[in-house]
Enzyme design. Structure first.
Site, PDB file in Angstrom:
ATOM      1  N   GLU A 138       5.887  36.019  31.701  1.00 44.03           N
ATOM      2  CA  GLU A 138       6.103  37.268  32.464  1.00 44.03           C
ATOM      3  C   GLU A 138       6.641  36.951  33.851  1.00 44.03           C
ATOM      4  OE1 GLU A 138       2.196  38.927  31.849  1.00 44.03           O
ATOM      5  OE2 GLU A 138       2.696  39.330  29.751  1.00 44.03           O
TER       6      GLU A 138
ATOM      7  N   GLY B 186      -4.536  36.963  26.228  1.00 46.83           N
ATOM      8  CA  GLY B 186      -4.259  38.078  27.141  1.00 46.83           C
ATOM      9  C   GLY B 186      -5.087  39.282  26.780  1.00 46.83           C
TER      10      GLY B 186
ATOM     11  N   GLU C  43       3.235  29.195  24.594  1.00 47.89           N
ATOM     12  CA  GLU C  43       3.191  30.646  24.423  1.00 47.89           C
ATOM     13  C   GLU C  43       4.581  31.152  24.048  1.00 47.89           C
ATOM     14  OE1 GLU C  43      -0.350  32.580  26.479  1.00 47.89           O
ATOM     15  OE2 GLU C  43       1.274  32.575  27.908  1.00 47.89           O
TER      16      GLU C  43
ATOM     17  N   ASN D 167      -6.689  35.546  30.193  1.00 49.31           N
ATOM     18  CA  ASN D 167      -5.736  35.897  31.257  1.00 49.31           C
ATOM     19  C   ASN D 167      -5.744  37.422  31.390  1.00 49.31           C
ATOM     20  OD1 ASN D 167      -3.562  36.310  32.959  1.00 49.31           O
ATOM     21  ND2 ASN D 167      -2.010  35.881  31.399  1.00 49.31           N
ATOM     22  N   TRP D 168      -6.345  37.887  32.473  1.00 44.97           N
ATOM     23  CA  TRP D 168      -6.532  39.346  32.636  1.00 44.97           C
ATOM     24  C   TRP D 168      -5.288  40.069  33.139  1.00 44.97           C
ATOM     25  CZ3 TRP D 168     -12.055  39.411  35.268  1.00 44.97           C
ATOM     26  CH2 TRP D 168     -13.008  39.153  34.279  1.00 44.97           C
ATOM     27  N   LYS D 169      -4.277  39.319  33.554  1.00 39.80           N
ATOM     28  CA  LYS D 169      -3.060  39.943  34.107  1.00 39.80           C
ATOM     29  C   LYS D 169      -3.439  40.937  35.209  1.00 39.80           C
ATOM     30  CE  LYS D 169      -0.985  39.214  29.632  1.00 39.80           C
ATOM     31  NZ  LYS D 169       0.173  39.357  28.805  1.00 39.80           N
TER      32      LYS D 169
ATOM     33  N   SER E 243      -0.777  36.939  21.210  1.00 38.87           N
ATOM     34  CA  SER E 243      -1.391  37.883  20.260  1.00 38.87           C
ATOM     35  C   SER E 243      -2.568  37.280  19.488  1.00 38.87           C
ATOM     36  CB  SER E 243      -0.334  38.431  19.291  1.00 38.87           C
ATOM     37  OG  SER E 243       0.637  39.179  20.010  1.00 38.87           O
TER      38      SER E 243
ATOM     39  N   GLY F 250       1.851  39.660  23.614  1.00 36.80           N
ATOM     40  CA  GLY F 250       1.672  41.109  23.728  1.00 36.80           C
ATOM     41  C   GLY F 250       2.411  41.906  22.664  1.00 36.80           C
TER      42      GLY F 250
HETATM   43  C1  PEP Z   1      -0.695  35.961  27.691  1.00 39.21           C
HETATM   44  O1  PEP Z   1      -0.350  36.846  28.448  1.00 39.21           O
HETATM   45  O2  PEP Z   1      -0.780  34.802  28.099  1.00 39.21           O
HETATM   46  C2  PEP Z   1      -0.998  36.306  26.304  1.00 39.21           C
HETATM   47  C3  PEP Z   1      -1.147  35.329  25.450  1.00 39.21           C
HETATM   48  O3  PEP Z   1      -1.088  37.636  26.004  1.00 39.21           O
HETATM   49  P1  PEP Z   1      -1.536  38.290  24.601  1.00 39.21           P
HETATM   50  O4  PEP Z   1      -2.759  37.557  24.120  1.00 39.21           O
HETATM   51  O5  PEP Z   1      -1.833  39.728  24.928  1.00 39.21           O
HETATM   52  O6  PEP Z   1      -0.393  38.146  23.658  1.00 39.21           O
END
Ligand code: PEP
Length: 269
Positions: free
Chosen positions: A110, A248, A181, A23-25, A227, A187
């Site tokens: 988010e 992410g 999640e 997931n590149w956001k 994470s 994050g």
């Molecule tokens: C996400 O945004 O779905 C996510 C899991 O982010 P991260 O891996 O950075 O915690």
């Protein structure tokens, strides 16, 4: 012990396929997205998991064109619940499908937190995505306070029941992917433990059994996100009910994403 993807015919194979999603956001220009694909497309054909990338709207069409005929599947990060209309700045599911998206993330924390998205709104998006030939990747997760207060199960059950309300067994069966999640793990560098995730996934599967029956519940792919790094990914992948990962920050670098793809996915340890 390493788990690089060398075929080993002596190991039993998982019944559910493994799925790794990036997931590149709100990161990557079209050029950056395409050069990432230059590195990942050749690698993807030799790994034993499915590879999905959830890219910014602007990169969907060029990425989908480039990934055509490869194992990499391109998707979106959000959509509106309406079919079309006067909603300045919004994007419809049919437009995402038209641009080459195959799936769409809905209910990411988010979006729930920053954009105040409710379970009812997310439910309408799931229905619209399914009707528009997109696979919804539904995210659920509890906050730190809910986790500390031991309310995880009730929060997740409510999210699942309300986000999947009115969806038939036939519509759900094999066509919806769910990612657990925990909000406190996204994050933050503080991933959940593999044991917690396995327990939560077992609980989610029991909720699916209640709603859709055992057969559909056994089939649904349940991902963990929060994470995940190349160093901790294998701990999750060793769990029977973790069917993949939603990643992410570590999906932004082709090197770290590649390391996770190259882990051994398709066997039961
Ligand atoms: C996400 O945004 O779905 C996510 C899991 O982010 P991260 O891996 O950075 O915690």
């Amino acid at each position: 012990m390493t788990h690089e993807s060398t075929p080993d015919t002596s190991m039993p194979v998982r019944s559910r396929s493994r799925l790794i999603v990036g997931n590149w956001k709100m990161y990557k220009t079209i050029d950056q997205a395409l050069s990432f694909l230059d590195k990942i497309i050749p690698l993807a054909k030799d790994v034993d998991c499915k590879v999905w990338l959830s890219v910014p709207f602007t990169a969907i069409k060029p990425c989908a064109d480039k990934a055509k005929d490869s194992k990499v599947v391109i998707g979106a990060q959000n959509m509106n619940d309406a079919a079309e209309g006067a909603f300045t700045g919004e994007v419809a599911a049919s437009m995402l499908h038209d641009a080459g998206a195959s799936f769409v993330i809905v209910g990411h924390s988010e979006r729930r937190k920053i954009f105040s998205e409710t379970n009812a709104f997310i439910n309408r998006k799931v229905k619209r995505a399914l009707a528009s030939k997109l696979t919804p990747l539904l995210c659920i997760g509890e906050t730190f306070e809910e986790h500390e207060g031991q309310h995880t199960k009730e929060v997740l059950k409510k999210q699942l029941v309300e986000c999947l309300d009115g969806i038939s067994k036939e519509e759900f069966d094999g066509k919806v992917v769910v990612a657990y999640e925990p909000v406190w793990a996204i994050g933050t560098g503080k991933a959940a433990t593999p044991e917690i995730v396995e327990q939560v996934h077992l609980f989610c599967r029991s909720v699916f059994t209640e709603i859709f029956g055992k057969e559909a519940a056994e089939k649904v792919l349940l991902l963990y996100g929060g994470s995940v790094t190349p160093d901790n990914a294998n701990g999750f992948l060793l769990q029977e009910n973790v069917d993949g990962l939603l990643i992410g920050s570590c999906s932004l670098s082709s090197e770290s994403f590649a390391k996770i793809l190259k882990l051994r996915h398709n066997v039961i340890f």
